[in-house]
Design an enzyme around this catalytic site. Structure first.
Site, PDB file in Angstrom:
ATOM      1  N   GLU A  50     -12.004  -3.994  -5.381  1.00 29.33           N
ATOM      2  CA  GLU A  50     -11.938  -4.124  -6.834  1.00 29.33           C
ATOM      3  C   GLU A  50     -13.040  -5.059  -7.311  1.00 29.33           C
ATOM      4  O   GLU A  50     -13.279  -6.124  -6.738  1.00 29.33           O
ATOM      5  CB  GLU A  50     -10.562  -4.644  -7.259  1.00 29.33           C
ATOM      6  CG  GLU A  50      -9.435  -3.735  -6.810  1.00 29.33           C
ATOM      7  CD  GLU A  50      -8.206  -3.857  -7.688  1.00 29.33           C
ATOM      8  OE1 GLU A  50      -8.209  -4.675  -8.626  1.00 29.33           O
ATOM      9  OE2 GLU A  50      -7.239  -3.119  -7.439  1.00 29.33           O
ATOM     10  N   GLU A  67     -11.118  -8.532  -5.340  1.00 29.81           N
ATOM     11  CA  GLU A  67     -10.223  -8.503  -4.197  1.00 29.81           C
ATOM     12  C   GLU A  67     -10.353  -7.153  -3.510  1.00 29.81           C
ATOM     13  O   GLU A  67     -10.931  -6.210  -4.057  1.00 29.81           O
ATOM     14  CB  GLU A  67      -8.769  -8.714  -4.632  1.00 29.81           C
ATOM     15  CG  GLU A  67      -8.252  -7.633  -5.569  1.00 29.81           C
ATOM     16  CD  GLU A  67      -6.845  -7.914  -6.073  1.00 29.81           C
ATOM     17  OE1 GLU A  67      -6.311  -8.983  -5.758  1.00 29.81           O
ATOM     18  OE2 GLU A  67      -6.287  -7.055  -6.768  1.00 29.81           O
ATOM     19  N   ASN A 120      -7.822  -4.337  -1.865  1.00 28.95           N
ATOM     20  CA  ASN A 120      -6.454  -3.882  -1.636  1.00 28.95           C
ATOM     21  C   ASN A 120      -6.430  -3.037  -0.372  1.00 28.95           C
ATOM     22  O   ASN A 120      -7.018  -1.954  -0.326  1.00 28.95           O
ATOM     23  CB  ASN A 120      -5.938  -3.076  -2.829  1.00 28.95           C
ATOM     24  CG  ASN A 120      -5.729  -3.958  -4.041  1.00 28.95           C
ATOM     25  OD1 ASN A 120      -5.180  -5.040  -3.942  1.00 28.95           O
ATOM     26  ND2 ASN A 120      -6.195  -3.507  -5.195  1.00 28.95           N
TER      27      ASN A 120
END
Length: 671
Positions: free
Chosen positions: A275, A292, A294
């Site tokens: 992201e 981040e 995921n």
């Protein structure tokens, strides 16, 4: 290949994984809590195992229960879906220790990327741009205030293990930090078992763009384009699309290569998402920052599937079984445009308050498959009519996905599908989603994460209806009313005699009155509204219908229709319209009707949603000021602060912390 897969999740994602597993010839096992005993994913599976009570901590979040179910059923792999245990490194290791394959990345990669603080340090070390901020341990509120001041407001407070919009607070001032830091810690602990918080600079007017990566166990890692996820509310994604209307081919390549490099640095395989936050003002293609990674399947994965032709769940299963991807980056092609709308159990007309209850009616639009360039409609859900939306889990009901060769065509397909989506019994955001699809700024692709707050600063009151749509609604209401009268007239005693042959009506809509007459012809009708040219309408309505599709002057208009006293409620194009239809000789009598005055609740603090009263900040006799926090209600794992609307003195307190409250329950009264 595996023989049996256990899906350690619930709802739509459990159903989604099972559909692919069944297509691959793999037997399926469902797990469930007491709240989900009759849920679709349970009925869909070949085998099913009860975990425990409704709270997730006692069921879906208990790894020992999941592993015991896998061993008892002989499952040789576990797919975690998203949420719950999907990004818990200890669970992936426990699966390996038990000799059961975890359908996801290796535990070390989950550990490296799952900790938001450590992942940013790794990204920075790898040369990836990261948002300026403080990545160390923050001891208490006072230290958080000092750090925020050093970074410079606005700042974002985030739970280290957070995700899905939970455990995040935006702070514009010191007061916001003091009020929000402890709440962020509590949300992180409640949702993820980790109360660590980090603080970073909030980039104003940003876009949220993410890169889908996919890797196998043999060293091949590819990126599958980007997804635009900027339409968010409270950091929870609402609309996603692929590709992004903002990203250029050069920018896509730069983002993708950086995402692949980061995945390779942590030895990643399976599906994952990097992201990024992107400056909308950037024109160089380099103004993006790592947020981040995921390490799981994303909620919005269907839009990537629609434009690449890949089944990401199938790819995850094959990678987990040791198979190579069988293609390289040069083989990846992006075809057309896909848009996903998340249908939530929330009421946009009441500040998006969460809604729980039974789905009295649930009938999604018909799905379709690829046939040339015709639009495709896909619905991913895990609910059924008569089922319950529980306070214990996420409020998402379904994902509505459309594909078309162009972005405009995909948007138009969404609007048409939303008009045909029947959903009642709980508050829902269908109207709001349709309003977004029609919004000129959305259609222009001028998106930021502040879109909803900027375009609906005073809340949502329905999409406006132009003069053309109003005339169409008048025509639909009149023809439906004439059909109803004709049917009633054919039933002995319903009208006290023969039905009136008059086709003249007075219609009231949005405060306006229209004189309407109808001339029928074989197969249709000409509807005369005031002195305007008549509308040519083809429409047949039956009492059992909930959605009518009219052809008006050659255009197709889908309307959700419900009978009301003296008229109809017609819902289409992002708003519900109350339409009164009366015979011409009856309409003048309405001026004698007494208007019902709503009760005065200004002295009451009402619970805006079903939830748990976790804190009460005031007591009887306390004087409060406007904006002062009065109580905190937890619903759908989110804390909601209720504030005073005006100065006053508390007279009576009706509830205490720990009480479960219904919607509109009186928490306290003012003098």
């Amino acid at each position: 290949m595996f023989n049996k897969i256990l899906v350690a999740n619930r709802g739509e994602i459990a159903c989604r994984v099972m559909r692919t597993a069944k297509a691959m010839g793999i037997a399926t096992v469902a797990v469930y809590s007491d709240a989900d005993a009759r849920a679709p994913h349970v009925l869909m599976a070949d085998e099913r195992v009860r975990l425990g009570p409704a709270p997730a901590a006692q069921s879906y979040l208990d790894p020992e229960l999941i592993l015991a179910a896998a061993k008892a059923t002989g499952a040789d792999c576990i797919h975690p879906g998203y949420g719950f245990l999907s990004e818990r490194e200890s669970f992936a290791r426990a699966c390996a220790d038990a000799g059961i394959t975890f359908v996801g990345p290796p535990p070390a990669a989950i550990a490296a990327m799952g900790d938001k603080i450590e992942s940013k340090k790794l990204a920075r070390a790898a040369g990836v741009n990261v948002v300026p901020g403080f990545l160390g341990e923050i001891a208490d509120t006072e230290e958080a205030v000092r750090i925020a001041a050093d970074i410079g407001y606005p700042v974002m407070m985030k739970a280290s293990a957070g995700g899905g919009g939970k455990g995040m607070r935006l702070a514009w001032s010191e007061q916001d930090v003091r009020e929000g830091f402890e709440a962020t810690k509590r949300e992180g602990l409640a949702s993820f078992g980790d109360d660590r918080v980090f603080i970073e600079k909030f980039i104003e007017s940003p876009r949220h763009i993410e890169i889908q990566v996919l890797g196998d166990r043999h060293g091949t890692i590819v990126y599958l384009g980007e997804r635009e996820c900027s339409i968010q509310r409270r950091h929870q994604k609402v609309v996603e699309e692929a590709p992004s209307p903002f990203v250029t081919p050069d920018m896509r390549r730069a983002m993708g290569e950086q995402a692949v490099a980061l995945a390779r640095a942590v030895g990643y395989h399976s599906a994952g998402t990097v992201e990024l936050i992107v400056s909308g003002a950037d024109t160089t293609g380099q103004g993006f920052y790592f947020l981040e990674m995921n390490t799981r399947l994303q909620v919005e994965h269907p839009v990537t599937e629609m434009i690449t032709g890949l089944d990401l769940v199938e790819q995850m299963i094959r990678v987990a079984a040791g198979e190579p991807l069988g293609f390289t980056q040069d083989d990846v092609r992006l075809d057309g445009w896909a848009i996903e709308n998340r249908v939530y159990a929330e009421d946009p007309y009441r500040g998006f308050l969460p809604s729980t209850g039974r789905l009295v009616r649930y009938n999604p639009p018909k799905t379709s498959v690829r046939a040339g360039d015709a639009p495709i409609v896909r619905v991913d859900d895990g609910v059924t009519e008569g089922g319950e939306v529980s306070m214990f889990y996420d409020p998402m009901i379904a994902k509505l996905v459309t594909w078309a060769p162009t972005r405009d065509a995909a948007i138009d397909a969404q609007i048409a599908a939303l008009d045909r989506f029947e959903l009642s019994g709980v508050g829902n955001n269908l109207d709001f989603l349709s309003a977004i699809m029609q919004h000129p700024r959305f259609r222009a692709g001028a998106l930021t994460t502040g879109f909803i707050a900027e375009e609906y600063p005073d809340g949502f009151a329905g999409a406006p209806a132009d003069a053309t749509l109003q005339r169409q609604l008048v025509a639909v209401a009149v023809i439906a009313d004439l059909e109803r009268s004709a049917r009633a007239g054919g039933i002995d005693g319903q009208l006290g005699g023969a039905a009136s042959p008059s086709t003249t009506r007075v219609v009231t809509l949005a405060g306006q009155s229209f004189a309407v007459s109808v001339d029928g012809y074989d197969g249709g009708a000409l509807v005369h509204i005031d002195d305007a040219p008549p509308l040519d309408v083809v429409l047949r309505w039956r009492p059992s219908q909930r959605v009518v599709v009219a052809r008006i002057d050659g255009d197709e208009v889908a309307v959700r229709i419900a009978r009301r006293i003296g008229g109809w409620r017609l819902t289409t194009r992002g708003a519900a319209h109350d339409v009164r239809v009366l015979p011409a000789h009856v309409a003048p009598l309405t001026r004698h009707m007494i208007e019902k005055v709503p009760p005065d609740t200004s002295r009451l603090l009402l619970c805006p949603m079903p939830g748990l009263l976790t804190r009460l900040e005031v007591g009887a006799g306390d004087r409060v000021e406007a904006g002062q926090p009065l109580a905190v209600v937890e619903a759908m794992k989110m804390e909601n602060i209720l504030r005073a609307e005006r100065p006053g003195v508390v007279a009576t307190v009706h509830h205490a912390p720990g009480d479960s409250l219904a919607v509109d329950a009186v928490i306290l009264e003012f003098e």
